[in-house]
Scaffold this active site. Sequence first.
Site, PDB file in Angstrom:
ATOM      1  N   HIS A 218       3.878   4.188  12.904  1.00 43.02           N
ATOM      2  CA  HIS A 218       4.200   4.142  11.476  1.00 43.02           C
ATOM      3  C   HIS A 218       5.285   5.188  11.204  1.00 43.02           C
ATOM      4  CE1 HIS A 218       2.878   3.851   7.125  1.00 43.02           C
ATOM      5  NE2 HIS A 218       3.463   5.031   7.106  1.00 43.02           N
TER       6      HIS A 218
ATOM      7  N   CYS B 117       9.173   9.278  -0.551  1.00 44.35           N
ATOM      8  CA  CYS B 117       8.366  10.404  -0.110  1.00 44.35           C
ATOM      9  C   CYS B 117       8.247  11.320  -1.314  1.00 44.35           C
ATOM     10  CB  CYS B 117       9.052  11.112   1.053  1.00 44.35           C
ATOM     11  SG  CYS B 117       8.278  12.667   1.480  1.00 44.35           S
TER      12      CYS B 117
ATOM     13  N   HIS C  17       8.770   6.572   8.817  1.00 46.69           N
ATOM     14  CA  HIS C  17       9.520   6.545   7.563  1.00 46.69           C
ATOM     15  C   HIS C  17      10.989   6.795   7.879  1.00 46.69           C
ATOM     16  CE1 HIS C  17       6.426   6.577   4.230  1.00 46.69           C
ATOM     17  NE2 HIS C  17       5.696   6.502   5.332  1.00 46.69           N
TER      18      HIS C  17
ATOM     19  N   ASN D 116       9.678   3.705   3.689  1.00 48.02           N
ATOM     20  CA  ASN D 116       9.242   3.203   4.997  1.00 48.02           C
ATOM     21  C   ASN D 116      10.426   2.549   5.708  1.00 48.02           C
ATOM     22  OD1 ASN D 116       6.038   3.169   5.276  1.00 48.02           O
ATOM     23  ND2 ASN D 116       6.573   2.923   3.133  1.00 48.02           N
TER      24      ASN D 116
ATOM     25  N   ARG E  96       0.837  -1.199   0.000  1.00 46.26           N
ATOM     26  CA  ARG E  96       0.000   0.000   0.000  1.00 46.26           C
ATOM     27  C   ARG E  96       0.880   1.261   0.000  1.00 46.26           C
ATOM     28  NH1 ARG E  96      -0.587   4.618   2.211  1.00 46.26           N
ATOM     29  NH2 ARG E  96      -0.089   3.707   4.221  1.00 46.26           N
ATOM     30  N   ASP E  97       1.557   1.499   1.100  1.00 43.50           N
ATOM     31  CA  ASP E  97       2.376   2.715   1.210  1.00 43.50           C
ATOM     32  C   ASP E  97       3.523   2.691   0.201  1.00 43.50           C
ATOM     33  OD1 ASP E  97       3.055   5.158   2.204  1.00 43.50           O
ATOM     34  OD2 ASP E  97       3.534   4.486   4.225  1.00 43.50           O
TER      35      ASP E  97
HETATM   36 ZN    ZN Z   1       3.641   6.117   5.305  1.00 46.80          ZN
END
Ligand code: ZN
Length: 314
Positions: free
Chosen positions: A212, A245, A214, A254, A15-16
């Site tokens: 969560h 990002c 990064h 991540n 997902r991310d």
């Molecule tokens: Zn994220």
Amino acid sequence: MHSNMDVVCREVGLRDGLQIIDTFFSTDEKINWMRQEAAAGISSIQACSFVPPKLLPQFRDAEQVAAAALEIDGLWVSALVPNLKGAENAAKAKVHEIGFVTSVSESHNMANVRKTTDQSLEEFKRIIELRDSLPEGQRFKLSSGLSTALGCTIEGRVSPKAVMALAEKFVAAGTDELVVADTVGYSGPTEVKNLVSDVVSNFGGEVDVMAHFHDTRGLGLANVFAALEAGCRMFDASLAGLGGCPYAPHATGNVVMEDMIFMLETAGLRTGVDLEKLVAVREIVARNLPNEPLHGMYVKAGPPKGFQQVSKLK
Ligand code: ZN
């Protein structure tokens, strides 16, 4: 949490990680990726995002991916949604958990979902109603993401007071989980420890607390450890640190799952994951995204001499 685990490590690469990648990762290979990770011991996965395909074509197969994930034995399946419509689709797909994200920073929320945080909260309440309208036993777990909780690309510093105020509203509305997210990788371990401690002590009795992070500026693992010391036991990460990002080209994404598992296991915490099997899954990402950099230090150096995972001790 499974009884053979002290910490839940959720894979968010699908997902991310894939969210900002234009190359379509084929449905079959997404499924392959999930199956292999589950076989390596990953027990929780954020499989997709239920968003309009026009907006994010990468997730146009969300339904199929969710269905395949749900067939994997023992795997906890979550999906991210931006609004009620997404939640309805995710609920139809019968995922175990639905994640709804709101940015603590007003301008980031506006830029991201074109809503004020109050409007997002109203949308969240409609998702609560959806959850509660389902028969007991068929209800999804509902998670509230506190995005930009540790910094924002538009507003810079975000006050912990604002994070706590939004968390309070989510808990009052009936959330099952709070996710403290350093969406853009701005913070360091001291700030993380302070904020996560506050979230855990104020709301940890009522709801689950996840973190969560990064690795944008190299502090991803330090932040995981800080949150761990603050009492958090559920963490997001992605295989090979997939997911950059959009505001910081070349930045790492991540937290690298393999490195996080290594760190947690050295801390004597059982992740349930077999590191060597997990490392082997990188090949799937590598062959499907040949132009994406794969991150990770553990894979470069290999295990230290005599290293034994606590997860593998009988
Ligand atoms: Zn994220």
